[in-house]
Enzyme design. Structure first.
Site, short mmCIF file in Angstrom:
data_model
loop_
_atom_site.label_atom_id
_atom_site.label_comp_id
_atom_site.label_asym_id
_atom_site.label_seq_id
_atom_site.Cartn_x
_atom_site.Cartn_y
_atom_site.Cartn_z
N ILE A 100 -26.38 4.54 16.18
CA ILE A 100 -26.32 3.33 15.35
C ILE A 100 -25.41 2.26 15.94
O ILE A 100 -25.41 1.12 15.49
CB ILE A 100 -25.92 3.71 13.91
CG1 ILE A 100 -26.86 4.77 13.35
CG2 ILE A 100 -25.91 2.53 12.96
CD1 ILE A 100 -28.34 4.40 13.38
N GLY A 101 -24.61 2.61 16.91
CA GLY A 101 -23.84 1.55 17.58
C GLY A 101 -22.48 1.97 18.06
O GLY A 101 -22.19 1.94 19.25
N GLU B 192 -29.42 5.63 6.16
CA GLU B 192 -28.82 6.91 5.82
C GLU B 192 -29.86 7.73 5.08
O GLU B 192 -30.51 7.24 4.18
CB GLU B 192 -27.63 6.63 4.91
CG GLU B 192 -26.81 7.82 4.61
CD GLU B 192 -25.60 7.44 3.76
OE1 GLU B 192 -24.92 6.46 4.08
OE2 GLU B 192 -25.36 8.14 2.77
N CYS C 274 -26.65 1.17 5.39
CA CYS C 274 -25.77 2.31 5.20
C CYS C 274 -26.09 3.14 3.98
O CYS C 274 -25.19 3.72 3.38
CB CYS C 274 -24.35 1.83 5.06
SG CYS C 274 -23.63 1.44 6.62
N HIS D 158 -20.61 11.29 7.81
CA HIS D 158 -19.40 11.12 6.99
C HIS D 158 -18.59 12.40 6.91
O HIS D 158 -17.59 12.47 6.21
CB HIS D 158 -19.79 10.65 5.59
CG HIS D 158 -20.52 9.35 5.62
ND1 HIS D 158 -21.88 9.29 5.68
CD2 HIS D 158 -20.07 8.07 5.66
CE1 HIS D 158 -22.26 8.01 5.74
NE2 HIS D 158 -21.17 7.26 5.73
N ARG E 57 0.81 -1.22 0.00
CA ARG E 57 0.00 0.00 0.00
C ARG E 57 0.85 1.28 0.00
O ARG E 57 0.54 2.26 0.66
CB ARG E 57 -0.97 -0.01 1.19
CG ARG E 57 -2.08 -1.05 1.03
CD ARG E 57 -3.05 -1.01 2.18
NE ARG E 57 -2.41 -1.39 3.43
CZ ARG E 57 -2.81 -1.05 4.65
NH1 ARG E 57 -3.87 -0.29 4.78
NH2 ARG E 57 -2.17 -1.46 5.72
N TRP F 12 -19.04 -8.86 2.90
CA TRP F 12 -17.76 -8.20 3.18
C TRP F 12 -16.65 -9.20 3.50
O TRP F 12 -15.63 -8.85 4.07
CB TRP F 12 -17.93 -7.13 4.25
CG TRP F 12 -18.51 -5.86 3.67
CD1 TRP F 12 -18.59 -5.53 2.35
CD2 TRP F 12 -19.09 -4.75 4.38
NE1 TRP F 12 -19.18 -4.30 2.19
CE2 TRP F 12 -19.50 -3.79 3.43
CE3 TRP F 12 -19.31 -4.48 5.74
CZ2 TRP F 12 -20.10 -2.59 3.78
CZ3 TRP F 12 -19.91 -3.27 6.09
CH2 TRP F 12 -20.29 -2.33 5.12
N ASP G 292 -27.22 -5.42 12.09
CA ASP G 292 -26.85 -4.55 10.98
C ASP G 292 -26.80 -5.28 9.65
O ASP G 292 -26.14 -6.31 9.54
CB ASP G 292 -25.46 -3.93 11.24
CG ASP G 292 -25.48 -2.92 12.37
OD1 ASP G 292 -26.51 -2.25 12.55
OD2 ASP G 292 -24.45 -2.81 13.07
N GLU H 266 -19.24 -0.31 21.05
CA GLU H 266 -18.41 -1.16 20.15
C GLU H 266 -16.90 -0.93 20.27
O GLU H 266 -16.17 -1.10 19.30
CB GLU H 266 -18.86 -0.99 18.68
CG GLU H 266 -20.32 -1.34 18.46
CD GLU H 266 -20.78 -1.24 17.00
OE1 GLU H 266 -19.95 -1.35 16.10
OE2 GLU H 266 -22.01 -1.08 16.80
N1 GLN Z 1 -23.26 -0.76 14.26
C1 GLN Z 1 -22.26 -0.34 13.33
C2 GLN Z 1 -21.59 0.93 13.83
O1 GLN Z 1 -22.24 1.73 14.40
C3 GLN Z 1 -22.86 -0.07 11.98
C4 GLN Z 1 -21.79 0.37 11.02
C5 GLN Z 1 -22.26 0.43 9.60
O2 GLN Z 1 -23.42 0.53 9.32
N2 GLN Z 1 -21.32 0.41 8.66
O3 GLN Z 1 -20.41 1.14 13.63
ZN ZN Z 2 -24.26 2.48 8.42
#
Ligand code: GLN
Ligand code: ZN
Length: 751
Positions: free
Chosen positions: A425-426, A660, A638, A689, A15, A555, A593, A478
């Site tokens: 969202i977490g 989103e 997302c 973002h 990279r 993923w 998710d 998290e």
């Molecule tokens: N629960 C995850 C977070 O909040 C969701 C992340 C995502 O949607 N990419 O990080």
């Molecule tokens: Zn998301």
């Protein structure tokens, strides 16, 4: 025969391009140093391809950010705001990719979108009324000349005019057809200049041809190419397609005066059938036979069986798409040889092309034998219990009872939440301290005890903060997770992790997808410990936080020896165990998710249900079907582009869905209303973002706009996505605003 590739990865074996570019962004090195590194990398990559014996080597597949953006600069499709910036060409290029804020101006970045069905993202070009299409960049010529100076006659690559026009955005009052003539003239100018410089062939990438084409789109394509090919300026034209088959235009394509046609025999379900109807002897067929998207060795017997059926006179062997979508090489991996021999990353795929070519010519019989032996050996044992469990699943296993309307009442009684409940969202910011401590733990530099104490402290602080700010549904944050897929993979059987398997995702960013190697089962409870710890610290509900089966699959690098449906169901059963454990531990709300649900949605609408949604959506339902009626299941996505799959989303049968929405103009809400969507919704009320804190009143307005379209008893208030990439200060400021705005909207409702 001859061999070629559609394109090569550009970040570098380690990279290097990413790290150098980031230094440049931070102002630590000059532009010239970045340009020099880029040149070095191109030289190295061309030579690798050449040394591997590939006969046609592409150039201009390199990019400092994105090839679509390169093409926009070539064609001068550059918004006025950026043209006017008094910057160097490269600075202007990066301004369009990432936004520019400085003494010389303030411009926003262009939006980014997923590149077809990959996890690569391209910059969406924007045509404005003032756009004057014309030749405006030297990159393609410079890179051709650079290679030539090194003794290599390359085949320059360019996004084709049809795909470029299809992917672009248009200012209101403009359309693709307004620019068509100038676009054609500019491509011809490129042909002319390349021919002058000594080029013989150009590759025009037209992946848009593998989608379902409307009659208008087909006409647009044919109009462009008839004009374009009327004067090729002495160059041979390779029209390259990938990511599927070209069933809507195959007959037209073989009638065009092009010199080569690149077709995908890996993802193109109908490619072989199409070619079997005949292929003209005046053209070369570039047969994409080595998978440019997966990391497994090519099954030679299988490839040879396909190649034998191709009736064309002139066939070149190539990759199914650019190797951009696979990691660089297996050479730096530390996996056992027994395992490693099953993998082929970009460099190894070059060797495969050569070997296949030699085998076709009657040579390399030992390679063929070795390859056959590799595929004949049992790679991983089969978990027959698991297979039986999946085979015996019935409709009941996929059906949650009672129906949503019943559950909604029971959940309301149990949870007793206010109108417009607030949540996130977490994830909360993963500061350097969080990441460093995790790394120290992984390396054995701090004890498990010390690490646990650290995570517990993070959770304590944030639970306390959420209570103070008065959120209704809390999260643990998290902090223990590096990544929402890898974290789960580490606790599942059947997963492997590469050390260097980076794939470009957007800009200079890479992702390192884990590898599904064998059958997947849950090794131990994964999230129960920290979720129940967090719940023990507060009387408010804490949401359990899981990644769904479809996202885990999408993923990861998936297996080729069983179907992705089968793999996804295995993962679903593993996550289901986790859901039930969380529920048993007293967690009342569980979020599963599905951030990447759309990722493997087929490019052709006609394949959406049969090939994908018909099993992906049930796989999600399997995870939560047996929870108690008053356990509330959330999901999160997302993006907001699911207007076209609302019935499928509805079929997930979740109780609440967040997505989103702040940057899109909430059009999705009209559609949800029109289709009588019952699930409660949390359209993101601000954009995570960007580091920007929403201004006073901004979230209030968004909430009002939402309430104008969705009944208030169905609405949740939350940000667009997880907050792990954000700083603490901006996060807290934004969230305070969010809760305040929700409260004032609540008051208005009650009046
Ligand atoms: N629960 C995850 C977070 O909040 C969701 C992340 C995502 O949607 N990419 O990080
Ligand atoms: Zn998301």
């Amino acid at each position: 025969m001859a061999t070629s590739i559609v394109g090569f990865p550009r970040l570098g074996e380690f990279r290097e391009l990413k790290f150098t570019t980031e230094k440049y962004f931070r102002g630590e090195i000059e532009e010239a140093a970045l340009v020099e590194t880029a040149k070095e990398l191109r030289r190295k990559h061309w030579n690798l391809v050449k040394k591997a014996g590939i006969s046609e080597i592409p150039s201009n597949d390199f990019s400092h950010y994105d090839n679509v953006l390169d093409t926009a600069f070539l064609l001068n499709v550059v918004p006025k705001a950026v043209q006017d910036l008094d910057l160097t060409d490269l600075e202007r290029y990066f301004a369009l990719a990432r936004g520019y804020q400085g003494e010389k101006g303030d411009v926003r970045a262009l939006p980014m979108k997923k590149w077809f069905n990959t996890n690569y993202h391209y910059i969406v070009p924007k045509f404005e009324k003032e756009t004057k299409v014309g030749l405006a960049s030297q990159k393609i010529f410079e890179e051709f000349t650079e290679a030539k100076a090194q003794g290599l006659l390359t085949r320059p690559v360019l996004i084709g005019p049809f795909t470029f026009l299809q992917l672009a955005d248009y200012e209101e009052g403009t359309a693709a057809t307004d620019y068509l003539d100038d676009i054609v003239t500019t491509y011809q100018a490129v042909f002319e200049r390349l021919a002058e410089l000594g080029a013989e062939k150009i590759q025009l990438d037209e992946p848009s041809l593998v989608k379902d084409l409307s009659p208008e789109e087909k006409t647009l394509f044919l109009t462009i190419y008839k004009k374009l090919l009327a004067d090729k300026k002495g160059l041979a034209i390779l029209l390259q397609t990938y990511f599927g088959d070209v069933r809507d235009v195959y007959a037209d394509l073989i009638a065009l005066p092009i010199d080569g046609l690149g077709l995908d025999f890996v993802e193109g379900k109908k490619t072989l059938d199409l070619v079997s109807t005949g292929f003209p002897s005046d053209k070369v067929l570039y047969a994409g036979i080595v998978n440019g998207k997966n990391i497994w060795r090519n099954d030679y017997a299988n490839s040879l069986a396909i190649l034998e059926k191709i009736p064309a006179d002139k066939v070149y062997l190539t990759t199914s798409c650019s190797l951009l979508h696979v990691p660089f090489t297996t050479a730096n991996e530390e996996l056992e040889e027994e395992i490693l021999q099953h993998f082929a990353f970009a460099v190894e795929k070059l060797a495969e092309l050569r070997e296949l070519d030699t085998i076709l010519a009657g040579g390399a019989t030992d390679s063929l034998a070795a390859n056959k032996a590799l595929f004949a050996r049992e790679r991983v044992g089969k978990n027959t219990d698991l297979a039986n469990r999946i085979a015996s699943l019935t409709n009941q296993d996929y059906t949650r009872l009672p129906a949503f309307s019943e559950r909604e009442k029971l959940q309301a009684e149990r949870l007793n939440l206010p109108d417009l409940p607030t949540t996130t969202i977490g994830s909360f910011p993963q500061t350097a301290e969080v990441r460093d401590t995790r790394l120290a733990f992984r390396k054995g530099n701090i004890s498990a005890q010390a690490y646990d104490a650290f995570v517990a402290k993070q959770i304590d602080d944030w639970i306390h903060w959420q209570e103070e700010v008065d959120f209704d549904v809390l999260v643990h944050g998290e902090f223990e997770r590096n990544d929402m897929v890898e974290y789960f993979g580490q606790n599942l059987s059947g997963y492997l992790f590469s050390k260097n398997g980076w794939v470009q995702s957007y800009g200079m960013r890479g992702v390192k997808p884990p590898i599904i190697w064998g059958d997947v089962t849950r090794l131990q409870p994964i999230t129960v410990k920290w979720s129940s710890y967090a719940q023990s610290r507060t009387n408010k509900p804490v949401k359990g936080m899981l990644t769904g089966p479809v996202t885990i699959l999408n993923w990861s690098f998936s297996r080729e020896d069983i179907s992705i449906k089968e793999s996804t169901l295995q993962i679903a059963l593993a996550i289901k165990e986790e859901v039930l454990d969380l529920e048993a531990a007293g967690i009342k709300i569980i979020q599963i998710d599905e951030a990447a649900l759309r990722e493997k949605l087929p490019l052709r609408r006609s394949d959406w249900y049969e090939d994908y949604l018909d099993w992906a959506i049930p796989a999600f339902r399997l995870v939560h079907a047996t929870v108690a009626p008053d356990t509330q299941i959330h999901t999160h996505m997302c993006y907001s582009e699911f207007t076209d799959i609302i019935p499928a989303i509805d079929n997930m049968d979740a109780d609440v869905i967040s997505f989103e929405a702040s940057r899109s103009n909430l059009v999705i809400l009209d559609e949800l209303q029109a289709q009588n969507f019952q699930t409660q919704v949390g359209p993101g009320v601000y954009d995570i973002h960007s580091p920007r804190v929403p201004a006073e009143g901004e979230i209030d307005q968004t909430i009002q706009a939402i309430l104008a379209k969705v009944p208030s008893r169905k609405v949740w208030i939350n940000p667009d996505c997880g907050l792990k990439t954000r700083g603490i200060k901006e996060t807290r400021e934004s969230l305070v605003r969010l809760v305040e705005a929700a409260k004032s909207a609540r008051q208005k409702i009650q009046q």
